[in-house]
Enzyme design. Structure first.
Site: not given
Ligand code: FEO
Length: 389
Positions: A24, A82, A192, A164, A80, A145, A78, A223
């Site tokens: 992104h 991904d 990152y 994350d 998000e 985040h 999380h 990740h």
């Protein structure tokens, strides 16, 4: 396709996004992984999901460890996409599984999916859930985040599923940092941090304060590589440095150029910093992506931004960089704007407005008409040195 055992009865079941070069908007030269984990206990638990486009791969990997009909819980650290993008696919296979997450995440999931048939267990900070021989505890890390972000800890195995936090966009044949050069892992964690976590340094500091107190021998992030032993200490030390608003006193010159005039100014600005013995890097936005510039800006005290004037505006690539940087909100910098214009002055002031919006100190900007000849280049050097020296 096989799952990888991280600790006894705890398996990595994530996926590798070998072709990802842009996450992104920021570049990912070492690509990435979306890590999920399966904990084999009385209540079999999946921690986190994957991006929908790689869902089948994750599902096949989970199946090498367990049949979905036996899964009791799915922890969502999380929302998000991904990490949560394939939740509906996982729940189709394991409709009996309960989602363990926090209230903000539940609300976020409801915005993304039809969750009417999903069963939630909502946790608060420090809550514990026994899954058999193991106990999972949960620590929301809001705005690290997203509002829904949290980490999950298993005290019996001294493992933190950090999502994350402490992640790196690293994709390799191994999932263990111990099998890769640690400087690469830390550099990718920095990339990152710079491009995702930078606006949330105070939240990261607070979260680090919580997880540093946990007894840990493994961090299993969302990740990149799993960290063990001393690698955890190295990552915590790096995060402590990045969370701080201190800078290293260095300088970065970021610019683009139409007809080489701003380029000549950029070289003169760099040379002024050299004369002042201030370590300096020069980044031309035509060749280097702005997400790389942000990494250098994290360490810098001085950020010099040069732009040509195009139709009375900041050059588009420089606007893109400034907009990106403004969102990431690097703190405690000194901004210097410089500009080559054709027939109308005023664009350096527009660059300066970005510095002001970031609450930076600013130096008096410098602008010159058309091509800065030798005299112009000396002028910008003296202009800068007078203000810094
Ligand atoms: Fe890796 Fe915020 O998702």
């Amino acid at each position: 396709m096989k799952a990888v055992e991280v600790k006894k009865d705890i398996y990595w079941t994530g996926v590798k996004d070998w072709n990802l070069v842009d996450f992104h908007g920021h570049l990912t030269p070492h690509h990435t992984t979306y890590n999920s984990y399966v904990i084999m206990d009385e209540k079999i638990t999946i921690v986190d999901g994957a991006k929908i486009t790689l869902s089948d791969e994750m599902i096949e990997r989970v199946k090498t460890v367990v049949d979905f009909s036996k899964v009791s819980y799915i922890v969502v650290n999380h929302v998000e996409m991904d990490h949560a993008g394939n939740l509906p696919e996982l729940l189709k296979l394991a409709p009996q599984a309960k989602i363990i997450t926090n209230l903000a995440a539940k609300m976020g999931l409801e915005e993304h999916f039809d969750t009417s048939s999903w069963e939630f267990i909502i946790i608060r900070t420090g809550d514990e859930i026994s899954i058999g021989k193991r106990t999972l505890s949960f620590y929301p890390t809001p705005m690290l985040h997203w509002p829904d972000s949290m980490v999950t800890y298993c005290k019996e195995d001294k493992i933190l599923f950090s999502n994350d936090a402490f992640g790196q966009h690293v994709c390799d044949n191994t999932i263990f940092a111990s099998e890769l050069p640690m400087d690469v892992v830390i550099a990718e964690a920095k990339r990152y941090y710079a491009n995702i976590l930078l606006p949330y340094g105070s939240q990261a500091e607070k979260a680090l304060g919580v997880v540093e107190k946990l007894e840990l021998d493994t961090i299993a992030p969302g990740h990149g590589c799993v960290l063990q032993g001393d690698e955890i200490k190295q990552m915590f030390a790096a995060y402590n440095e990045w969370d701080s608003v201190e800078n290293k006193g260095s300088a970065v010159v970021v610019y683009d150029s139409m007809w080489h005039s701003t380029e000549k100014l950029a070289e003169a600005v760099k040379s002024a910093f050299d004369d002042l013995s201030i370590p300096v890097k020069k980044i031309c936005l035509r060749d280097i992506h702005y997400s790389q510039a942000i990494i250098e800006i994290m360490d810098a005290k001085y950020v010099a931004v040069g732009t040509p004037t195009l139709n009375n505006e900041i050059y588009p690539s420089v606007v893109a960089f400034l907009t990106y940087m403004k969102g990431l909100n690097p703190k405690n910098k000194v901004g210097f704007a410089f500009n080559s214009f054709g027939w109308k002055d005023g664009v350096a002031a527009k660059v300066q407005d970005y510095f002001t919006a970031l609450n930076w100190q600013t130096l008096e900007p410098f602008a010159i008409k058309y091509n800065p000849k030798c005299d112009g280049l000396n002028k910008i050097k003296e202009h800068l040195k007078k203000q810094i020296g």
